[in-house]
Design a protein around this motif. Sequence first.
Motif, PDB file in Angstrom:
ATOM      1  N   THR A 152      -0.234  21.222  -4.597  1.00  0.00           N
ATOM      2  CA  THR A 152      -0.286  21.947  -5.796  1.00  0.00           C
ATOM      3  C   THR A 152       0.247  21.101  -6.104  1.00  0.00           C
ATOM      4  N   ILE A 153      -0.004  21.080  -7.627  1.00  0.00           N
ATOM      5  CA  ILE A 153       0.400  19.516  -9.225  1.00  0.00           C
ATOM      6  C   ILE A 153       0.676  18.653  -8.931  1.00  0.00           C
ATOM      7  N   LYS A 154       1.424  19.105  -8.372  1.00  0.00           N
ATOM      8  CA  LYS A 154       3.053  18.090  -8.161  1.00  0.00           C
ATOM      9  C   LYS A 154       1.969  17.597  -7.161  1.00  0.00           C
ATOM     10  N   ASP A 155       1.608  17.690  -5.456  1.00  0.00           N
ATOM     11  CA  ASP A 155       0.740  16.750  -4.761  1.00  0.00           C
ATOM     12  C   ASP A 155       0.120  16.284  -5.172  1.00  0.00           C
ATOM     13  N   VAL A 156      -0.912  16.667  -6.412  1.00  0.00           N
ATOM     14  CA  VAL A 156      -1.956  15.804  -7.288  1.00  0.00           C
ATOM     15  C   VAL A 156      -2.003  14.552  -7.678  1.00  0.00           C
ATOM     16  N   ILE A 157      -0.812  14.670  -8.846  1.00  0.00           N
ATOM     17  CA  ILE A 157      -0.034  14.043  -8.760  1.00  0.00           C
ATOM     18  C   ILE A 157       0.610  12.885  -8.014  1.00  0.00           C
ATOM     19  N   TYR A 158       1.535  12.994  -7.162  1.00  0.00           N
ATOM     20  CA  TYR A 158       2.062  12.513  -6.337  1.00  0.00           C
ATOM     21  C   TYR A 158       0.903  11.729  -5.740  1.00  0.00           C
ATOM     22  N   ASN A 159      -0.074  12.186  -5.099  1.00  0.00           N
ATOM     23  CA  ASN A 159      -1.642  11.470  -4.540  1.00  0.00           C
ATOM     24  C   ASN A 159      -3.071  10.993  -4.433  1.00  0.00           C
ATOM     25  N   ASP A 424      -5.310  11.389   6.971  1.00  0.00           N
ATOM     26  CA  ASP A 424      -5.310  10.126   5.714  1.00  0.00           C
ATOM     27  C   ASP A 424      -4.083  11.085   4.270  1.00  0.00           C
ATOM     28  N   ASP A 425      -3.211   9.682   3.629  1.00  0.00           N
ATOM     29  CA  ASP A 425      -2.122  10.018   3.127  1.00  0.00           C
ATOM     30  C   ASP A 425      -2.418  10.951   2.004  1.00  0.00           C
ATOM     31  N   LEU A 507     -12.275   9.752   2.228  1.00  0.00           N
ATOM     32  CA  LEU A 507     -10.502   9.681   3.609  1.00  0.00           C
ATOM     33  C   LEU A 507     -11.195   8.524   4.047  1.00  0.00           C
ATOM     34  N   ASP A 508      -9.508   8.470   4.593  1.00  0.00           N
ATOM     35  CA  ASP A 508      -9.680   6.983   5.774  1.00  0.00           C
ATOM     36  C   ASP A 508      -8.266   7.775   6.505  1.00  0.00           C
TER      37      ASP A 508
END
Length: 511
Positions: A152-159, A424-425, A507-508
């Motif tokens: 989600t957009i929320k995920d993008v901002i957090y990640n 991956d984080d 990716l890590d």
Amino acid sequence: MIRSLITIAALFVSASMMAQPLTSPAIDNLVAKSMKAFDVPGMAVAIVKDGKVIHSKGYGVRSLNSPAKVDENTLFGIASNSKAFTAAALGMLIDEGKLTWDTKVREIIPEFKLYSPFVTEEFTVRDLLTHRSGLGLGAGDLMFFPDSSDFTIKDVIYNLRFLKAVSSFRTKYDYDNNLYIVAGEVVHRISGKTWEDFIEQRILTPLSMTKSAASFSRLKDKSNVIDPHASVDGKVKVIHRENIDIGNAAGGINSSIADLSKWVQLHLAHGLYNGNQKLFSETVHEDMWSQQTIIPVFGPGPYNTHFRSYGLGFGLSDVKGYKQVSHTGGLSGIVTQITMIPELNLGIIVLTNQHEGGAFSAVTNQIKDSYFGITGTDRVTEYSTQRNSGVTKAKHLTDSLWNEVKNANKASVDFNNYAGTYKDDWFGDVIISVKNGRWWFDSKRSPKLTGELFYLKGNTFIVKWNERSFDADSFVTFQLGENGKGLRIKMKAISPLTDFSYDFHDLDLHR
């Protein structure tokens, strides 16, 4: 001095007299040649000159699965050409006094966080639009590309906080999509409207771009849309349509040459439409067309270009002594280009339904040549020759690797040492397992990234994605721990032609 000015004026008059813009029949022939050379099923081309649309025409078919023809109202995903709409939306809010280009993002989105506390606190709205964050090319794009992920957009901002810098803040151009998603969220929080509602209500409706929408899913009428196409195993086919709603502010708009001509007219008129109505101010217009981030130029190229930069939603360069304002857009199976030469009051729009950028470049640049008075060029042959050379080299590379796979000795490979769940984080879990006797790669949050693993050598495998239109098969290299079991995974796309948004290299993955 007077004599020098007269001489210069005479040269400009001479150059303008030499220019013989292509006629519509000549453009028809150019497009037909380009479509054949690049195997493009359908294309639409428009030219805006001196405030008027002087050419607007569709060519070929909307889909290889249907005989329906492309016309001036046929809708294409314009992909990253949407970025200029996001910049314009922010500019309109700036005109209303609700923020500035240099408002700190954290003042609007308190949870916004990047790799460095300093960068996080200093990051501005302008930085969201200018590809100078310090993050690498396409960093984090796997959160929305290919579609079907559950981010989600929320995920993008957090990640974003987990993505590592590859350069110092504001020192280097690296194209970015995720920060435009954040810019769309700024529009939302400042205006109280979703980015999609703002674009449609505040930009598309006033400009009478009646058939366009902020995303494919929001189109009111889908009776005249293209299908995306790409080369799959050497043959152009209809492929799955991407519908990446979380990425709309970076690339979601669907439009036609008829509607986009109004957008180009708006910009060539410095924000005015319908005569004297104003969508955004002259100041905002100049900001959008002003250099923000330097882009290196390696050689002058065909138009004697010395300077390139990125503005706010547009790329800027000098071509044959003129300022060029342009952008391209690419989704799987759809590529587009909008080009403006303000001093000539000229705009060129090319939309295609095949993943082949050489086609729009050839058409756009041949039209430009005619306005510049450049004769004797054949951009279709020039670019198709370059493209064929690149494809041949990439195929040689990938074929040689698959031959290595075919000949690889798997007798000593214990797949149990590699199987397991790796995380991956920012991307989440990847599962390495055995399915029906085959080694397999599955992404938990992006389910289309699934495919068989083939042993190459050492601790390196190749993943062959089930969806062959991706053209993104990748190395999968394991780092083993002291116990001989897989500890980490690093990935890298095999082909140099793979879209940069498949940012496997970022990716890590760790067990």
